[in-house]
Design an enzyme around this catalytic site. Sequence first.
Site, PDB file in Angstrom:
ATOM      1  N   ASP A 197       0.860  -1.174   0.000  1.00 43.04           N
ATOM      2  CA  ASP A 197       0.000   0.000   0.000  1.00 43.04           C
ATOM      3  C   ASP A 197       0.902   1.231   0.000  1.00 43.04           C
ATOM      4  O   ASP A 197       2.058   1.170   0.414  1.00 43.04           O
ATOM      5  CB  ASP A 197      -0.894  -0.021   1.235  1.00 43.04           C
ATOM      6  CG  ASP A 197      -2.041   0.979   1.167  1.00 43.04           C
ATOM      7  OD1 ASP A 197      -2.199   1.656   0.130  1.00 43.04           O
ATOM      8  OD2 ASP A 197      -2.770   1.084   2.157  1.00 43.04           O
ATOM      9  N   ARG A 198       0.388   2.366  -0.477  1.00 44.08           N
ATOM     10  CA  ARG A 198       1.182   3.588  -0.492  1.00 44.08           C
ATOM     11  C   ARG A 198       0.940   4.419   0.757  1.00 44.08           C
ATOM     12  O   ARG A 198       1.832   4.588   1.578  1.00 44.08           O
ATOM     13  CB  ARG A 198       0.873   4.415  -1.752  1.00 44.08           C
ATOM     14  CG  ARG A 198       1.905   5.515  -1.991  1.00 44.08           C
ATOM     15  CD  ARG A 198       1.435   6.530  -2.993  1.00 44.08           C
ATOM     16  NE  ARG A 198       0.562   7.499  -2.315  1.00 44.08           N
ATOM     17  CZ  ARG A 198       0.008   8.529  -2.914  1.00 44.08           C
ATOM     18  NH1 ARG A 198       0.185   8.734  -4.200  1.00 44.08           N
ATOM     19  NH2 ARG A 198      -0.764   9.371  -2.244  1.00 44.08           N
ATOM     20  N   ASP A 199      -0.273   4.942   0.891  1.00 42.71           N
ATOM     21  CA  ASP A 199      -0.580   5.862   1.986  1.00 42.71           C
ATOM     22  C   ASP A 199      -0.574   5.130   3.318  1.00 42.71           C
ATOM     23  O   ASP A 199      -1.277   4.143   3.508  1.00 42.71           O
ATOM     24  CB  ASP A 199      -1.931   6.544   1.755  1.00 42.71           C
ATOM     25  CG  ASP A 199      -1.947   7.367   0.482  1.00 42.71           C
ATOM     26  OD1 ASP A 199      -0.913   7.977   0.161  1.00 42.71           O
ATOM     27  OD2 ASP A 199      -2.984   7.393  -0.201  1.00 42.71           O
ATOM     28  N   TYR A 234      -6.116  14.722   1.235  1.00 40.02           N
ATOM     29  CA  TYR A 234      -5.416  13.858   0.287  1.00 40.02           C
ATOM     30  C   TYR A 234      -4.081  14.481  -0.095  1.00 40.02           C
ATOM     31  O   TYR A 234      -3.958  15.714  -0.151  1.00 40.02           O
ATOM     32  CB  TYR A 234      -6.269  13.660  -0.979  1.00 40.02           C
ATOM     33  CG  TYR A 234      -7.622  13.076  -0.654  1.00 40.02           C
ATOM     34  CD1 TYR A 234      -7.796  11.697  -0.590  1.00 40.02           C
ATOM     35  CD2 TYR A 234      -8.702  13.892  -0.368  1.00 40.02           C
ATOM     36  CE1 TYR A 234      -9.026  11.155  -0.259  1.00 40.02           C
ATOM     37  CE2 TYR A 234      -9.936  13.352  -0.037  1.00 40.02           C
ATOM     38  CZ  TYR A 234     -10.086  11.985   0.017  1.00 40.02           C
ATOM     39  OH  TYR A 234     -11.297  11.454   0.353  1.00 40.02           O
ATOM     40  N   THR A 239      -2.808   1.678  -4.456  1.00 40.80           N
ATOM     41  CA  THR A 239      -3.282   2.816  -3.679  1.00 40.80           C
ATOM     42  C   THR A 239      -4.667   3.260  -4.128  1.00 40.80           C
ATOM     43  O   THR A 239      -4.961   3.270  -5.323  1.00 40.80           O
ATOM     44  CB  THR A 239      -2.271   3.990  -3.774  1.00 40.80           C
ATOM     45  OG1 THR A 239      -2.734   5.083  -3.001  1.00 40.80           O
ATOM     46  CG2 THR A 239      -2.011   4.419  -5.196  1.00 40.80           C
ATOM     47  N   GLN A 248      -7.060   6.342  -4.556  1.00 39.42           N
ATOM     48  CA  GLN A 248      -6.874   7.777  -4.714  1.00 39.42           C
ATOM     49  C   GLN A 248      -8.211   8.458  -4.993  1.00 39.42           C
ATOM     50  O   GLN A 248      -8.472   8.963  -6.085  1.00 39.42           O
ATOM     51  CB  GLN A 248      -5.839   8.067  -5.804  1.00 39.42           C
ATOM     52  CG  GLN A 248      -4.450   7.622  -5.422  1.00 39.42           C
ATOM     53  CD  GLN A 248      -3.926   8.333  -4.187  1.00 39.42           C
ATOM     54  OE1 GLN A 248      -4.070   9.545  -4.043  1.00 39.42           O
ATOM     55  NE2 GLN A 248      -3.332   7.580  -3.265  1.00 39.42           N
ATOM     56  N   CYS A 301      -6.672   3.258  -7.770  1.00 40.68           N
ATOM     57  CA  CYS A 301      -8.110   3.388  -7.985  1.00 40.68           C
ATOM     58  C   CYS A 301      -8.460   4.866  -7.861  1.00 40.68           C
ATOM     59  O   CYS A 301      -8.279   5.451  -6.794  1.00 40.68           O
ATOM     60  CB  CYS A 301      -8.889   2.575  -6.953  1.00 40.68           C
ATOM     61  SG  CYS A 301     -10.676   2.837  -7.075  1.00 40.68           S
ATOM     62  N   HIS A 336     -11.505   6.213  -8.188  1.00 38.31           N
ATOM     63  CA  HIS A 336     -12.949   6.382  -8.043  1.00 38.31           C
ATOM     64  C   HIS A 336     -13.374   6.914  -6.678  1.00 38.31           C
ATOM     65  O   HIS A 336     -12.742   6.639  -5.668  1.00 38.31           O
ATOM     66  CB  HIS A 336     -13.648   5.046  -8.303  1.00 38.31           C
ATOM     67  CG  HIS A 336     -13.313   4.477  -9.627  1.00 38.31           C
ATOM     68  ND1 HIS A 336     -12.528   3.353  -9.765  1.00 38.31           N
ATOM     69  CD2 HIS A 336     -13.601   4.896 -10.889  1.00 38.31           C
ATOM     70  CE1 HIS A 336     -12.370   3.087 -11.057  1.00 38.31           C
ATOM     71  NE2 HIS A 336     -13.020   4.019 -11.747  1.00 38.31           N
ATOM     72  N   CYS A 366     -16.893   0.168  -8.310  1.00 35.64           N
ATOM     73  CA  CYS A 366     -15.755  -0.330  -9.087  1.00 35.64           C
ATOM     74  C   CYS A 366     -15.209  -1.585  -8.410  1.00 35.64           C
ATOM     75  O   CYS A 366     -15.523  -1.864  -7.263  1.00 35.64           O
ATOM     76  CB  CYS A 366     -14.673   0.745  -9.212  1.00 35.64           C
ATOM     77  SG  CYS A 366     -13.825   1.104  -7.657  1.00 35.64           S
ATOM     78  N   LYS A 379      -9.214  -1.002  -3.183  1.00 32.89           N
ATOM     79  CA  LYS A 379      -8.827  -1.954  -2.155  1.00 32.89           C
ATOM     80  C   LYS A 379      -9.894  -1.941  -1.061  1.00 32.89           C
ATOM     81  O   LYS A 379     -10.434  -0.894  -0.761  1.00 32.89           O
ATOM     82  CB  LYS A 379      -7.467  -1.565  -1.536  1.00 32.89           C
ATOM     83  CG  LYS A 379      -6.334  -1.644  -2.491  1.00 32.89           C
ATOM     84  CD  LYS A 379      -5.013  -1.349  -1.791  1.00 32.89           C
ATOM     85  CE  LYS A 379      -4.839   0.103  -1.448  1.00 32.89           C
ATOM     86  NZ  LYS A 379      -5.106   0.603  -0.157  1.00 32.89           N
TER      87      LYS A 379
END
Length: 140
Positions: free
Chosen positions: A22-24, A35, A70, A72, A109, A111, A118, A122
């Site tokens: 994962d990024r964040d 964000y 990630t 987003q 992602c 959305h 969608c 995740k």
Amino acid sequence: MKEQKKNLGDLGINKEWTLFLDRDGVINKKIENDYVRNWSQFEFIDGVIDGVIDGLKMLRQIFGEIIIVTNQRGIGLGLMTEEDLHKIHESMKKVFEENGIFIDKIYYCPHDYEKEICDCRKPNIRFSTQGKKGNSRDRF
């Protein structure tokens, strides 16, 4: 009795495996109730440049691919563009590459889950199945 250290190789993990990160909250600090919209807001988690780089170097020797995934939602909310996100990711990858780490892919992602349904957000499995197929797209 002295306990033996186990390593990932002992678990049968090898170059056929893909590591999904994962990024964040794993690579960079999350901004509470907001964000990361541009590179100036991106802040590596304390110790990333030291500890995580060393860890990623070790993991790169074991795993065949390293993929960052990630969510987003800020894109779906109109707070940032996909181009903004690409600039953040390119800058992040540059830091990794300067430290000898190659990231194979970044999947995201874009959305807004409150407005769109969608299968890429995740914890849905699209990222992992797409990674397994070897698709080079970085967006779903």
